[in-house]
Each structure stands twice: as C-alpha cells, then as structure tokens.
Design an enzyme around this catalytic site. Sequence first.
Site, PDB file in Angstrom:
ATOM      1  CE  LYS A 263      54.482  29.216  -2.410  1.00 51.87           C
ATOM      2  NZ  LYS A 263      55.816  29.474  -1.878  1.00 51.87           N
TER       3      LYS A 263
ATOM      4  CG  ASP B 267      61.175  25.876   2.346  1.00 52.08           C
ATOM      5  OD1 ASP B 267      59.945  25.742   2.539  1.00 52.08           O
ATOM      6  OD2 ASP B 267      61.663  26.811   1.695  1.00 52.08           O
TER       7      ASP B 267
ATOM      8  CD1 TRP C  76      61.175  28.557  -3.722  1.00 55.03           C
ATOM      9  CD2 TRP C  76      61.439  30.343  -2.393  1.00 55.03           C
ATOM     10  NE1 TRP C  76      60.213  29.487  -4.050  1.00 55.03           N
ATOM     11  CE2 TRP C  76      60.345  30.585  -3.257  1.00 55.03           C
ATOM     12  CE3 TRP C  76      61.790  31.324  -1.473  1.00 55.03           C
ATOM     13  CZ2 TRP C  76      59.614  31.774  -3.226  1.00 55.03           C
ATOM     14  CZ3 TRP C  76      61.056  32.511  -1.429  1.00 55.03           C
ATOM     15  CH2 TRP C  76      59.984  32.726  -2.296  1.00 55.03           C
TER      16      TRP C  76
HETATM   17  C1  LIG Z   1      56.805  30.220  -1.473  1.00 47.61           C
HETATM   18  C2  LIG Z   1      58.018  29.609  -0.872  1.00 47.61           C
HETATM   19  C3  LIG Z   1      58.769  30.257   0.115  1.00 47.61           C
HETATM   20  C4  LIG Z   1      58.440  31.668   0.585  1.00 47.61           C
HETATM   21  O1  LIG Z   1      57.304  31.671   1.342  1.00 47.61           O
HETATM   22  P1  LIG Z   1      56.819  33.010   2.081  1.00 47.61           P
HETATM   23  O2  LIG Z   1      55.708  32.497   2.920  1.00 47.61           O
HETATM   24  O3  LIG Z   1      56.402  33.971   1.025  1.00 47.61           O
HETATM   25  O4  LIG Z   1      57.951  33.524   2.872  1.00 47.61           O
HETATM   26  C5  LIG Z   1      59.864  29.616   0.648  1.00 47.61           C
HETATM   27  N1  LIG Z   1      60.203  28.377   0.237  1.00 47.61           N
HETATM   28  C6  LIG Z   1      59.508  27.723  -0.703  1.00 47.61           C
HETATM   29  C7  LIG Z   1      59.936  26.352  -1.108  1.00 47.61           C
HETATM   30  C8  LIG Z   1      58.389  28.310  -1.284  1.00 47.61           C
HETATM   31  O5  LIG Z   1      57.698  27.651  -2.217  1.00 47.61           O
END
Ligand SMILES: *Cc1c(COP(=O)(O)O)cnc(C)c1O
Length: 359
Positions: A195, A171, A102
């Site tokens: 998540k 993030d 990521w």
């Molecule tokens: C799942 C995830 C993403 C991507 O998320 P999307 O909503 O599919 O763009 C980005 N960063 C992390 C840490 C993630 O777990």
Amino acid sequence: MRKFNFCAGPAALPEPVLRQAQEELLDWQGVGCSVMEVSHRSPEFTTVAEEAEQDLRDLLCIPDNYKVLFLQGGATGQFSAIPWNLFGAGSKSADYIHTGQWAEKAIKEAGRFGEVNVVASSEDRNFSYAPAADAWRESKDAAYFHYTPNETIGGVEFPYIPEVNSPLVADMSSTILSQPIPVEKYGFIYAGAQKNIGPSGIAVGIVRDDLLDRSLPDIPRSLSWKVAAEGQSMDNTPPTFAWYLSGLVFKWLKAQGGVEAMAALSQKKSQMLYDFLDRSDFYSSPVAVESRSRMNVPFVLADDSLDKLFLKESEEAGLLALKGHRSVGGMRASLYNAVPLEAVEALVSFMADFEQRNG
Ligand SMILES: *Cc1c(COP(=O)(O)O)cnc(C)c1O
C-alpha cells in the site's frame, strides 16, 4: 502512458522510483546483472538492506530499542505471528478492537491460539467509525492490545492512539509513512508493503526488543520475530527485489521532505475529496466525519444504478481502480503517498462533470 492509479493495493508507486528501477534493471550498480540476480548475502545487497533499514529508521524516528524487520507472508502472516510471538509469557489472552474486515481477520487468527477479548466494535453502525476511547476498557491480563489504525476497506481511521497498559500492536498496512508516529507508544507495528511502502511480497515489522522473548515454545521458525531479528531478516532468502524497491521508495520519501511532508499532502488530498463529497447530493461518504481516512476514501452515488457507468467512464478518463471493495460496493479512491495531488484534482473534476451529465 501512466494514468492516475487509485488502487487500494498493490497500489501506485512513485514514478521516479520506477524509472530508477528500470534504468538499473539490466546492470545494477555495475555488477553486470540485475539486483534480482545477486546473492542476498553479497556485499551489494547487504548495503541495500542496511540502507533500507536506516532510511526507515530516519523517516519514522525509530528508537534504538526497536528492531526493524523485513518479513514475508504479508500483513496476514503477522495476524498469526502476533499471537505466536506474544502468548508465551503467561497470559494467552489479548484485547482487540473490531473495526472492520482487517481487524476481523486478525481477531479470528489470534482466536486460534488464545483468548480474544473484543473490547470495542463498530459493527453496530456497519463499521463506519472508530470507537471512542471512553467506549471501552482494556482487560487486566492481556498479553497485548491490537487495533487497526486505518481500515483500508471501510475507509475508517482512528483519530487517536489508544492508551493501554499492555503492549500496543498496530496493523499499519495502509497508513504507515503517511504521517509521523510516536513509535515508543507501540510494542509492535506492522505493515504489508503493497500500500504505502513498495511492491507486494514484503512486510515491515517494528518491534520493541523486550518483546522478543515472549513467544510460544513451538513457534514456527518462519513466524519468529526473534529469529528474524537475529538473522537480519535473512533466515531464509528474502524477497530481494521488493526489499530493494521499498528502499528506493524510502529514499524518495526522504527527498520529498519525509513523513511530515506526506502528512501535509495527505491532509490536502483527502480534504479536497471530502469537501467535494460533502458539497454534493449526488455523491456521499458513508464514514463518520471524525473517523474519515486520509488514505482510503470510499464514496457512494445516490443512485447506484449509475455505478457501472461511473466506473467505465472514469477508467476511460485515465482514473484507474475506483471500484469499491467487493464486500461493500460503491467506489473507493486510495490516496497513498505515491498518488499526487493532480490525481485528486483530476478525480474531482471528473466527478463534477459526471454529476452534471447524470445528476
Ligand atoms: C491489505 C491489508 C492487509 C493484508 O495484507 P496482506 O499483505 O495481503 O496480507 C491487512 N491489513 C490491512 C489494514 C490491509 O490494508
């Protein structure tokens, strides 16, 4: 019958929330139609939006000088939005910590709009740890400093918050709401909802308000935090159902005792699984002990020829989605807030039994 769901995302949702949504689906709040079928500007939906924001503010103790944004395009959309929103005030370079897939995606995207300094990377040991704070030095003129507090795929979580001089950007897609966070240490926090918040289709952004005036001049409207903040996240039609359901999750979280309670539960759940892995020669965790994630627990079997059987039998035992990410293989159990302690107990007991029969 509902099974125990360890999916990394879209992930398990709290059962009481799903039940409430089911009950309200056809006739929401006496309106005579579902929440999906009313105007996002109606008084009823405005209340949903306002309560969701207030509940999130309460849960995370968000200070008044931060705006809460409900965004589209997922966390990935923010990989682009971040440089667009922060590269316009002089410096077009940013510091990033590279801890896995990521982080890498965030780095690549920012690199299209400015200069990226990768100040630390854990690539040398296959992204199995979070670089220590004394292993890197921030650059002098960075517009911001980005890191990924929890790498969902590698199962690596930072045990500390970086202390930096430029606005700290995080993030938090797979860790938000799993513990208290000192929001005032951050310039921008973002998370895709699927998540630890709600269904996919919506992302949450928390931005310090002095950062709303730093965008590149020709920023696309749909990526602008300022436009989102000024339009109550309704510059265009928002994903109303995802917003509503996220709001129900916030209320459920409050009723559970908030993020303190979630932190205690996450600690207990993850510890139970790591303790089991560490006692076993049959299974192991590939992640450095001090960087082990409480949310995503990858593990491998000493004999990977048993992987297929493990996945087949675990599925049959009512334990869903334990397959590791396609890029790393092995297994992964995601233990987000909506995954109850009983799920981990069932997992550990299945794993012990599987070891007995195949070890
Ligand atoms: C799942 C995830 C993403 C991507 O998320 P999307 O909503 O599919 O763009 C980005 N960063 C992390 C840490 C993630 O777990």
